[in-house]
Each structure stands twice: as C-alpha cells, then as structure tokens.
Scaffold this motif. Structure first.
Motif, PDB file in Angstrom:
ATOM      1  N   ALA A 233       0.826  -1.211   0.000  1.00 47.93           N
ATOM      2  CA  ALA A 233       0.000   0.000   0.000  1.00 47.93           C
ATOM      3  C   ALA A 233       0.858   1.258   0.000  1.00 47.93           C
ATOM      4  CB  ALA A 233      -0.922   0.005   1.209  1.00 47.93           C
ATOM      5  N   SER A 234       2.166   1.091   0.206  1.00 48.79           N
ATOM      6  CA  SER A 234       3.056   2.249   0.250  1.00 48.79           C
ATOM      7  C   SER A 234       3.298   2.806  -1.155  1.00 48.79           C
ATOM      8  CB  SER A 234       4.396   1.839   0.881  1.00 48.79           C
ATOM      9  OG  SER A 234       5.338   2.861   0.666  1.00 48.79           O
ATOM     10  N   ARG A 235       3.092   4.103  -1.296  1.00 50.25           N
ATOM     11  CA  ARG A 235       3.337   4.750  -2.590  1.00 50.25           C
ATOM     12  C   ARG A 235       4.703   5.427  -2.614  1.00 50.25           C
ATOM     13  NH1 ARG A 235      -2.539   6.701  -4.664  1.00 50.25           N
ATOM     14  NH2 ARG A 235      -3.757   5.397  -3.282  1.00 50.25           N
ATOM     15  N   GLU A 236       5.502   5.166  -1.590  1.00 52.58           N
ATOM     16  CA  GLU A 236       6.807   5.818  -1.460  1.00 52.58           C
ATOM     17  C   GLU A 236       7.809   5.202  -2.436  1.00 52.58           C
ATOM     18  OE1 GLU A 236       7.451   8.309   0.432  1.00 52.58           O
ATOM     19  OE2 GLU A 236       5.617   8.365   1.640  1.00 52.58           O
ATOM     20  N   PRO A 237       8.881   5.956  -2.755  1.00 50.63           N
ATOM     21  CA  PRO A 237       9.954   5.364  -3.573  1.00 50.63           C
ATOM     22  C   PRO A 237      10.717   4.308  -2.777  1.00 50.63           C
ATOM     23  CG  PRO A 237      10.527   7.593  -2.874  1.00 50.63           C
ATOM     24  CD  PRO A 237       9.120   7.357  -2.439  1.00 50.63           C
ATOM     25  N   LEU A 238      11.580   3.573  -3.475  1.00 48.24           N
ATOM     26  CA  LEU A 238      12.277   2.454  -2.841  1.00 48.24           C
ATOM     27  C   LEU A 238      13.062   2.873  -1.601  1.00 48.24           C
ATOM     28  CD1 LEU A 238      13.724   0.273  -5.747  1.00 48.24           C
ATOM     29  CD2 LEU A 238      11.499   0.189  -4.647  1.00 48.24           C
ATOM     30  N   GLU A 239      13.712   4.017  -1.685  1.00 45.87           N
ATOM     31  CA  GLU A 239      14.563   4.410  -0.557  1.00 45.87           C
ATOM     32  C   GLU A 239      13.736   4.729   0.692  1.00 45.87           C
ATOM     33  OE1 GLU A 239      14.506   5.733  -3.533  1.00 45.87           O
ATOM     34  OE2 GLU A 239      14.317   7.915  -3.503  1.00 45.87           O
ATOM     35  N   ARG A 240      12.449   4.892   0.523  1.00 44.89           N
ATOM     36  CA  ARG A 240      11.596   5.120   1.699  1.00 44.89           C
ATOM     37  C   ARG A 240      10.646   3.949   1.911  1.00 44.89           C
ATOM     38  NH1 ARG A 240      11.554  10.774   0.273  1.00 44.89           N
ATOM     39  NH2 ARG A 240       9.406  10.749  -0.455  1.00 44.89           N
ATOM     40  N   GLY A 241      11.089   2.759   1.566  1.00 48.67           N
ATOM     41  CA  GLY A 241      10.333   1.544   1.891  1.00 48.67           C
ATOM     42  C   GLY A 241       9.341   1.104   0.838  1.00 48.67           C
ATOM     43  N   GLY A 242       9.367   1.721  -0.336  1.00 49.70           N
ATOM     44  CA  GLY A 242       8.421   1.340  -1.390  1.00 49.70           C
ATOM     45  C   GLY A 242       8.789   0.014  -2.049  1.00 49.70           C
ATOM     46  N   TRP A 243       8.099  -0.286  -3.106  1.00 53.24           N
ATOM     47  CA  TRP A 243       8.289  -1.581  -3.778  1.00 53.24           C
ATOM     48  C   TRP A 243       8.224  -1.394  -5.289  1.00 53.24           C
ATOM     49  CZ3 TRP A 243       4.085  -3.112  -6.789  1.00 53.24           C
ATOM     50  CH2 TRP A 243       2.884  -2.423  -6.549  1.00 53.24           C
ATOM     51  N   SER A 244       8.665  -2.419  -6.022  1.00 52.60           N
ATOM     52  CA  SER A 244       8.626  -2.352  -7.488  1.00 52.60           C
ATOM     53  C   SER A 244       7.674  -3.384  -8.075  1.00 52.60           C
ATOM     54  CB  SER A 244      10.013  -2.603  -8.078  1.00 52.60           C
ATOM     55  OG  SER A 244      10.983  -1.801  -7.467  1.00 52.60           O
ATOM     56  N   VAL A 245       7.661  -4.576  -7.455  1.00 53.99           N
ATOM     57  CA  VAL A 245       6.914  -5.698  -8.022  1.00 53.99           C
ATOM     58  C   VAL A 245       6.378  -6.561  -6.890  1.00 53.99           C
ATOM     59  CG1 VAL A 245       7.190  -7.854  -9.313  1.00 53.99           C
ATOM     60  CG2 VAL A 245       8.358  -5.839 -10.102  1.00 53.99           C
ATOM     61  N   PHE A 246       5.165  -7.095  -7.053  1.00 56.32           N
ATOM     62  CA  PHE A 246       4.737  -8.197  -6.190  1.00 56.32           C
ATOM     63  C   PHE A 246       3.891  -9.178  -6.991  1.00 56.32           C
ATOM     64  CE2 PHE A 246       0.223  -7.607  -5.319  1.00 56.32           C
ATOM     65  CZ  PHE A 246       0.003  -6.248  -5.503  1.00 56.32           C
ATOM     66  N   TYR A 247       3.745 -10.365  -6.426  1.00 55.86           N
ATOM     67  CA  TYR A 247       2.975 -11.424  -7.085  1.00 55.86           C
ATOM     68  C   TYR A 247       1.783 -11.780  -6.214  1.00 55.86           C
ATOM     69  CZ  TYR A 247       6.912 -12.409 -10.219  1.00 55.86           C
ATOM     70  OH  TYR A 247       7.902 -12.320 -11.173  1.00 55.86           O
ATOM     71  N   THR A 248       0.685 -12.119  -6.869  1.00 54.63           N
ATOM     72  CA  THR A 248      -0.449 -12.633  -6.107  1.00 54.63           C
ATOM     73  C   THR A 248      -1.327 -13.474  -7.026  1.00 54.63           C
ATOM     74  OG1 THR A 248      -2.191 -12.034  -4.525  1.00 54.63           O
ATOM     75  CG2 THR A 248      -1.986 -10.639  -6.452  1.00 54.63           C
ATOM     76  N   ALA A 249      -2.415 -13.972  -6.481  1.00 61.24           N
ATOM     77  CA  ALA A 249      -3.337 -14.790  -7.275  1.00 61.24           C
ATOM     78  C   ALA A 249      -4.762 -14.390  -6.937  1.00 61.24           C
ATOM     79  CB  ALA A 249      -3.104 -16.263  -6.984  1.00 61.24           C
ATOM     80  N   PHE A 250      -5.644 -14.551  -7.894  1.00 63.06           N
ATOM     81  CA  PHE A 250      -7.050 -14.200  -7.710  1.00 63.06           C
ATOM     82  C   PHE A 250      -7.929 -15.421  -7.983  1.00 63.06           C
ATOM     83  CE2 PHE A 250      -5.255 -10.053  -8.155  1.00 63.06           C
ATOM     84  CZ  PHE A 250      -6.124  -9.178  -7.530  1.00 63.06           C
ATOM     85  N   GLY A 251      -9.085 -15.452  -7.324  1.00 67.98           N
ATOM     86  CA  GLY A 251     -10.052 -16.507  -7.593  1.00 67.98           C
ATOM     87  C   GLY A 251     -10.642 -16.340  -8.980  1.00 67.98           C
ATOM     88  N   SER A 252     -11.158 -17.433  -9.535  1.00 65.99           N
ATOM     89  CA  SER A 252     -11.648 -17.422 -10.911  1.00 65.99           C
ATOM     90  C   SER A 252     -12.734 -16.369 -11.126  1.00 65.99           C
ATOM     91  CB  SER A 252     -12.205 -18.799 -11.266  1.00 65.99           C
ATOM     92  OG  SER A 252     -13.112 -19.239 -10.279  1.00 65.99           O
ATOM     93  N   TYR A 253     -13.600 -16.160 -10.140  1.00 65.14           N
ATOM     94  CA  TYR A 253     -14.741 -15.257 -10.337  1.00 65.14           C
ATOM     95  C   TYR A 253     -14.322 -13.785 -10.339  1.00 65.14           C
ATOM     96  CZ  TYR A 253     -17.114 -19.598  -9.805  1.00 65.14           C
ATOM     97  OH  TYR A 253     -17.496 -20.884 -10.001  1.00 65.14           O
ATOM     98  N   ASP A 254     -13.141 -13.497  -9.808  1.00 64.47           N
ATOM     99  CA  ASP A 254     -12.677 -12.117  -9.834  1.00 64.47           C
ATOM    100  C   ASP A 254     -12.285 -11.680 -11.241  1.00 64.47           C
ATOM    101  OD1 ASP A 254     -12.967 -11.680  -7.069  1.00 64.47           O
ATOM    102  OD2 ASP A 254     -11.138 -12.806  -6.696  1.00 64.47           O
ATOM    103  N   PHE A 255     -11.986 -12.664 -12.096  1.00 64.04           N
ATOM    104  CA  PHE A 255     -11.553 -12.339 -13.461  1.00 64.04           C
ATOM    105  C   PHE A 255     -12.595 -12.739 -14.507  1.00 64.04           C
ATOM    106  CE2 PHE A 255      -6.652 -12.446 -12.565  1.00 64.04           C
ATOM    107  CZ  PHE A 255      -6.802 -11.319 -11.767  1.00 64.04           C
ATOM    108  N   LEU A 256     -13.851 -12.826 -14.080  1.00 65.26           N
ATOM    109  CA  LEU A 256     -14.919 -13.180 -15.023  1.00 65.26           C
ATOM    110  C   LEU A 256     -15.144 -12.080 -16.044  1.00 65.26           C
ATOM    111  CD1 LEU A 256     -17.992 -14.633 -13.084  1.00 65.26           C
ATOM    112  CD2 LEU A 256     -16.372 -15.833 -14.548  1.00 65.26           C
ATOM    113  N   ASP A 257     -15.091 -10.850 -15.565  1.00 66.02           N
ATOM    114  CA  ASP A 257     -15.436  -9.716 -16.421  1.00 66.02           C
ATOM    115  C   ASP A 257     -14.743  -8.465 -15.883  1.00 66.02           C
ATOM    116  OD1 ASP A 257     -17.028  -8.576 -14.294  1.00 66.02           O
ATOM    117  OD2 ASP A 257     -18.529 -10.094 -14.755  1.00 66.02           O
ATOM    118  N   PRO A 258     -14.861  -7.349 -16.588  1.00 64.26           N
ATOM    119  CA  PRO A 258     -14.131  -6.147 -16.152  1.00 64.26           C
ATOM    120  C   PRO A 258     -14.669  -5.520 -14.858  1.00 64.26           C
ATOM    121  CG  PRO A 258     -14.668  -6.016 -18.493  1.00 64.26           C
ATOM    122  CD  PRO A 258     -15.440  -7.172 -17.937  1.00 64.26           C
TER     123      PRO A 258
END
Lengths: 313, 530
Positions: free
Chosen positions: B417-442
């Motif tokens: 949830a951090s919108r800070e740059p890397l030097e202030r604890g931010g991030w560049s990439v993360f991985y996750t997964a969603f249930g099938s129904y979350d990707f049914l439609d837009p």
C-alpha cells in the motif's frame, strides 16, 4: 511471610506496566496493517484508509496507548479487530484447552522425569544412566513439532488408538478430554522431561555425596528411603526452580503443539492474532501470559520454604 | 469395534468411575458434515470484508435476489420475477412469498433495499450501478423498484454476482450499518443458520439447517443458481491450520472434506480409496505479476515490456500446482479461461520460446543501468509465495539489481500500500493470485483498472482501460462485450498494468461417500452422503 507475599504481588504491577508498554510499542512499530488484511486483495487504498479510520488505527501512538491502558485499568482488554468479540471472551473460550494441555503435560513430565533422574543418579555410570541421558539428549534435540507428527502418524494414523486432532471439553467426559491430550502432552512434555530428568540427576548426584546420606546409610536406612526421603527432598529446590522456569517453555511449546494437534487454545489464538495483526488480542494474551509467569515464579519462591525450612522471607 | 473404541472403553471404565460422562445427544454421523476450510473465519460480514472465507460463510447464511448459473446468466433465487419497463429504465422485482430470516422475521423489500444500498458502497459492480441509479425503493413488502438514469443491461447479473462482495440480503436493521463498520450478527435467510453460541473463531464454526428455508422452484442447481437443498442437519467448520494434521484427519475420517490441500497431500490422497480429489471449481484461478507504476524502473512502459520474453507462465504455474499439465492452463490472458470473455487476443509476447537473453537486451535498450528494484512477497500463502520465488529467480537471471523482501502476508499487504519510492520503503513488483470469479469480467477485475491514484496497488494511469471498462458496462450484448474484452486484453498486454501469469486449478479432497457437490466455491447445498 504474609508481608512478603503482598510485597511480591504488588511488585507485579510495575512488571506488568513495563510488559504492557513493551508489547504495545513493539506492535506499534512492527510492520503489518489489519485494515489491509480485512479489506482484502481487491480493496482500493481508499477502502483500506476508511477501515483503518473506523478501527481507530489512524490515531496517534500516545492516544491509542492511553486509551488501551485506561481500558485495562477498568478490566477491559478491548475488542478483537476482526471478530468484534471482547478479547476477554476469546481468552475465556481458549483458556481451558491450554490449561488442560499444560496441566497434563506438567503431571506427565514431573511423574516421568523425576523418577528417571533419581534412577539415573542411583545407577550412575551404568547402562540405565546412559539410557536416561541418551533419551534426554534425544528429547532435547528433536523439535516438538517433529515429535508431534511422529506420534500422530504412529498412534493416530497407523494404529488408530487416539485422535489426530481437536479438543473435547472436560465437561464432555474424562476420557474424551484425555484422549485428545495424550499425544500433545507427550510431544510437548518430551523436552520438559529431558530438562527435569537431567537437573534431577545432577542435583541428586551432588546430594548423594553429602555426609548426611552416608549417615543415613550407616544407620541402616533403606535405598528407597535414602533416595526419596533424604536425598530427593534436599535436591528439590533446583528441581522446583527448573519446573518453574519450564512453565515458560511450556507456554512457548504450546503455541506449536496446539497448531500441530489443532487444539483451540491460547497458543493458536496468539499465532492467528499475530498473523492478522489483531493488536488487542495479541496484547491481551501476552499480558495474560506475563501475569501467569510472574505468579508461577511467586509460587515457586514460596515452595522453597516448604522444601528448605532454612529459607525465610 | 475398532481399536480406539476398545482402548477408550477400557480406559474409560477405570478412569471415569468417579466422573460419569455427560450423555450428549449427538445427531447421527450422516447428518453432520465436518469440513476444514481454507482459512479461519474471523469476520462474519461478507460486505465489510472481501475475504473468500467470509464469502463462503455468506453463501451458507445469506441468500441473494438472483443466483448465477454455470452459463453465467442470472436466475431468480429470492426473487419470484421481475419486470422491465420504460425502455429498461425501470425494473420492478417481486420477492417470493414466505421468505423468512433466521430470527423468524419475514424478508421484506425494504430489507433488500437497505442491503443493496450497503453493497453498492463496497462492490465495484455496485458502485457502477449506483452511478446510473436514480432511485431504489420498496414499493411494498414484496416489491422493490430500480429507477435508472439509463438502461443498465447488467442489472440482474449484478444482483446475482458471485464476485466479492456478493449482494447478500440481510435484515434492514443490520443492513443500515455503515459499510465500513462490521455487522455484529449473521442473520440471513439462506439454507443454513449460523450458530453464534457455538462460534469459536480459530477453532469451530457451526451451521444448522434452516428448517423454514424454501428453495427456489426455478432452474437447475449450478453455481449459485437453482434450488439450494440442504442435506445436512449440521455443518461444522473445523479450523485446522496445519496441513499435515488436516490431511491425517481426513484419512482417519475425523473430517469429511478438506477444502484446500497442498499438492503433496493431493498425491497422497489420490492413493486412497476412501478419499477423492477433484477440482473445487472447473474454472481456474489467475496468477498475477504486478508492477508499481509510480517509481523507476517499472514506471517506464519499455522496462515493463522488456521483461516479457523472460516470463514463462508455465514455470510460475508449475511452482504452484506441480507438473501435471491438467492442473494449469497457459497461455492465459486477462479473463478466466472457460468463461465468455476469455480470449487469446494480444498474448503473443507471452507465447513462443522464452529468452532471458532477449529480455536482457531489451532492458538495456530501454535504458536499464542497474537501477535498484524491490520484489516483495509472502512466505505463508502457497500461491503468492511460489510465484514470488519463481519471479525472484527470473529477475536474478535478468541481471536486475533486486532487493528481495519476503515476509508474512500481513506485512506484504501493508507494504504494497506504500506509494513511497524504494529508498523510503516502497516496492517495485509483487505477485499474487485471484479466484476465478474475480476475473470473469471487467467489473470486479482490479488489476486491469487504469484509474491512477484510485487504482489497485501499483496505481497505473491508463485512460484507455477505463474507457473500455465503461463501454463494457453498457455493451448491448455478449458479442459487443467480447469485442471490448479483446480490446482490453490487447491494451493490457501493451501497457502492462500487470502481467497475466496463467491459470491453475484449485483442488479439494473429500471422503468418497460425499456426492452431488455443487462445483464452485465451497457451498453446502446439494452435497449429501451417498
């Protein structure tokens, strides 16, 4: 003596205050956000912010700490962020399984470890002594969860003698209660047995060299009487100390054991609360554990006077 | 008599002489279903939190006006029927007669209105509906009316949506709760009644068949549509967090159904004649690589595109479910395979031979000069943890200056949830997964949003995606929706708000005597002992 007990009980207040401050501060600086966990993977940052505000997690440190302490002083441990249940209710729901596990483990450990330690000291240098010490080393070396899985595999899955998991309240009957606790108690007690057996052996070896033991032997006292009446009583102070210290070991071990055997106790509650960042629950349980530990130490101190009348408070 | 009973009998004889066992009337075993869910049920409010476990609890306790069938069409559940009028700008829904909540109160139209108003504040689909809604009102106890500013073709689909949060109906007194506050009771009108007196979060959740529930007479049972017939008097959810313990309990018959066994136990169960392993849902879950669009290096579209030749969907999926090809699908795009909007359009960058060298060269061309990047990921949740490890290996092989930070999931959700740059604890990439129904439609598909600061973590600004999403809501028919879905996927593969990493099946294990389970999330109607 009475004045001493009162003094010690009063001394728990600053101890608990330090624990409270420490626990609260640690959780405050620890990473993690219950609002984000609640909101779920699909929540927008705004949703998370609104939930955080509704939980009061956006308030300054001192305000939150002050409110928490004020509530505790009124006997209110707060409400779980996730379940909305009072923390005291959640602890109440979980205290019986943990207490049962600890009592059964304690009884098992003391009743097995002390005779083993005495036996090893009596038969020092023989195969009996070697066997007891080898067991102690093994029990120290194998993690509780490995012992737990092994026991569950052998006695539940293969032999079908005991259940794999769960807990039945004492009110549902003695055997249903006990059958769920046997394997966890053995798993949790193994390290404890090893610890007490080793200390008992070492202390007994020292005591058995004392003049009064030689005198007892000279007077024709029997081996059993020498070991259990003369020697063991005089070796009791260090043994009782280790049993007391071991309570902390049990509390730590209960967390793992309760997870392996799916016992709904305080250990599981703590782990679940930590993973979710359910701050009021973590704070409540840690305070309770600290309080119990302080009381156990007090009880141990008082027990010294029973075993050694020379000790006065 | 088995050995345990014999032992118990012998021990009990001596041990309980002074403590007579309290006789408890236990329903026969075949009237109870013991189930180990995927997670602990902590919150009882399926609108307040979108956690799947709370959604599944909601499916037990609450009902919806409409359900969704396997054909992804809405079918009446609590509704008896509906009438569209005035060029589809007014819709009146009539409730079935005799519906009751678990507290004995009748279900009224005003309960539905209050519930839907609360839902509209939290659901993406509901929020969209709210923008075209003039008025939602109860005409009398059994009729509610939607008055719309413009036709909303997805109205009934929205009311039967299986995306979290599902538009569950609760009593007005509960539904009036602020949607950002948790409802304290679980009173619904669904097929099972929540036993608050036996609830022990982290240990046991008990549901009792609701005797006054009358299943819809319409349709056939599939997903959340059709008659919800409860065949068990009591369903117990036993929270067992340790996979080995849950697996052993299933083998010994202490539990009947283990919702989400890990791959190693699935293989063990497959060898047992008393346990069956099957896909909990024929629709697969979706894996995702998400970029942070606010900071270097992945705020640059060319950097995001450069890594594509190195991305192997198959590698990521194998890490989650193993090498059995039947367990995963690749290449997979933005929408769940097997659903109407799924398409292969624009997936070329993810197909064909993979090449780390090519990706390295593209990174250099894009101006990558060893700028730091940070990958954050969990260790305690199977799919994201496995994806993170594969991703870390890929970024290492790409020669990127990576800081890998693996923690527990609770820390990841805060840190992302951090919108800070890397030097202030931010991030560049993360991985996750969603249930099938979350990707049914837009509608509920968060990773394809391009609304900048209001977008899902990573905050991409891609106006074209927002335009396409808006267009989808008003598309007149499925063909038009499919065309928009293709455009969305092409735009995603060009702009890369995220990288789709393929789809994988989630397996479930249960005793073989359980039959007639309804495929989908863990649902407890239809299922019975054979």
């Amino acid at each position: 003596m009475f004045a001493y007990v009162v003094r010690r009980i009063l001394a728990t207040i600053p101890v608990m205050a330090v624990v409270a401050l420490f626990v609260f501060s640690l959780l405050y600086i620890a990473p993690g956000d219950p609002a984000a966990v609640i909101a779920g993977d699909q929540a927008t940052p705004e949703d998370v912010e609104r939930i955080r505000a509704s939980l009061g997690l956006d308030r300054p440190y001192l305000v939150r700490f002050g409110a928490w302490v004020w509530d505790i002083m009124r006997g209110d441990l707060g409400v779980s962020i996730f379940t909305n249940l009072p923390v005291s209710t959640m602890i109440q729901q979980r205290i019986e399984p943990t207490l049962s596990l600890m009592v059964v483990t304690l009884l098992l450990a003391v009743s097995v470890a002390v005779p083993l330690g005495v036996l090893a000291a009596w038969k020092v240098g023989t195969w009996v002594d070697n066997a007891v010490m080898s067991f102690a080393v093994l029990a120290f070396s194998v993690p509780v969860f490995v012992v737990g899985y092994l026991l569950a595999y052998i006695f539940a899955l293969e032999l079908d003698w005991l259940p794999v998991q769960g807990y039945t309240a004492f009110s549902q009957g003695f055997w249903p209660w006990l059958e769920n606790l046997i394997l966890p108690a053995i798993a949790l007690g193994s390290v404890y047995i090893a610890l007490i057996a080793r200390i008992t052996r070492a202390t007994m070896l020292e005591v058995l060299q004392q003049d009064y033991i030689r005198t007892a032997r000279a007077k024709g006292a029997g081996q059993r009487s020498i070991l259990f009446l003369h020697a063991l009583k005089n070796a009791a102070v260090p043994i009782v100390t280790v049993i007391g210290i071991g309570i902390a070991l049990l509390i730590g071990g209960a967390v793992v054991t309760e997870s392996v055997f799916a016992i709904p106790g305080l250990g599981r509650l703590t782990v679940d609360a930590i993973l979710r960042r359910d701050y009021p629950v973590i704070q409540g349980v840690v305070l309770l554990f600290s309080f119990v530990y302080v009381l156990v130490n007090l009880a141990i101190d008082l027990l010294y006077t029973l075993f050694d009348p020379r000790i006065r408070y | 008599m088995d050995r345990r009973s014999l032992l118990a009998g012998g021990m009990a004889l001596g041990a309980t002489a002074a403590l007579p066992r309290v006789a408890t009337a236990q329903p026969a075993r075949n009237r109870i279903l013991r189930f180990v869910p995927q997670a602990n049920l902590t919150s009882l409010d399926p609108i307040w939190t979108t956690a799947y476990i709370t959604r599944n609890h909601g499916l037990m306790v609450f009902d919806t006006l409409y359900g969704t069938g396997r054909d992804f069409q809405p079918y009446p559940q609590m509704a008896e029927g509906h009438v569209f009028e005035q060029d589809n700008k007014v819709c009146t829904i009539t409730l079935r007669a005799g519906l009751r909540f678990h507290d004995g109160e009748p279900v009224r139209a005003i309960d539905c209105v209050a519930s839907l108003q609360r839902w509209m504040r939290r659901s993406p689909m509901g929020q969209k509906l709210a923008t075209v809604l003039d008025e939602l009102a109860a005409l009398d106890d059994r009729r509610l009316r939607f008055t719309l500013k413009q036709p909303f073709p997805l109205l009934l689909s929205a009311l039967g949506s299986v995306n979290t949060p599902i538009p569950f109906i609760m009593p007005e007194r509960l539904a009036r709760t602020d949607p950002f506050q948790q409802v304290r009771e679980a009173i619904g009108s669904g097929p099972y009644r929540f036993k608050a007196d036996e609830f022990n979060s982290g240990s046991l959740v008990v549901y009792e068949k609701f005797a006054q529930y009358s299943p819809t007479p319409v349709g056939t049972r599939s997903l959340t549509a059709g008659p919800k017939v409860a065949n068990f008097d009591r369903v117990e959810w036993l929270i067992i967090t340790d996979a080995a313990t849950a697996a052993s309990a299933l083998q010994t018959g202490e539990i009947d159904w283990y919702e989400q066994p890990t791959p190693e136990y699935r293989q063990l169960f497959a060898r047992s004649r008393q346990i069956k392993v099957e896909a909990i849902d024929p629709l697969p879950n979706g894996a995702v690589l998400r970029f942070n669009h606010l900071h270097p290096p992945f705020n640059d579209k060319r950097m995001r595109q450069a890594i594509l030749p190195a991305v192997s969907q198959e590698d990521h999926l194998i890490a989650i479910v193993g090498t059995d090809r039947a367990m995963y699908q690749a290449p997979t795009g933005v929408f769940t395979p097997g659903t109407p909007l799924a398409t292969q359009a624009g997936l070329e960058p993810l197909t064909g031979p993979r090449s780390v060298d090519r990706a390295r060269a593209l990174l250099r061309e894009a101006g990558y000069t060893n700028q730091p990047m940070r990958l954050i990921g969990p260790t305690d949740i199977l799919a994201p943890a496995a994806l993170t490890q594969v991703g870390a290996d890929m970024f290492r092989r790409l020669g990127m200056n990576m800081d890998l930070v693996v923690t527990d999931w609770g820390t990841v959700v805060q840190r992302r949830a951090s919108r800070e740059p890397l030097e202030r604890g931010g991030w560049s990439v993360f991985y996750t997964a969603f249930g099938s129904y979350d990707f049914l439609d837009p509608a509920g598909h968060f990773p394809i949003r391009g609304n900048g600061a209001n977008a899902w973590f990573g905050w991409p600004t891609i106006p074209r995606l927002e335009e396409l999403r808006d267009a989808w809501f008003t598309a007149p028919n499925l063909d038009a929706q499919k065309r928009i879905a293709e455009d969305i996927q092409r735009t995603v593969m060009d702009e890369l708000p995220y990288v789709p990493l393929g789809s994988y099946l989630s397996m479930t294990a249960m005793r073989t005597d359980l039959v007639d389970r309804v495929a989908g999330p863990a649902m407890f109607w239809g299922i019975r002992r054979g």
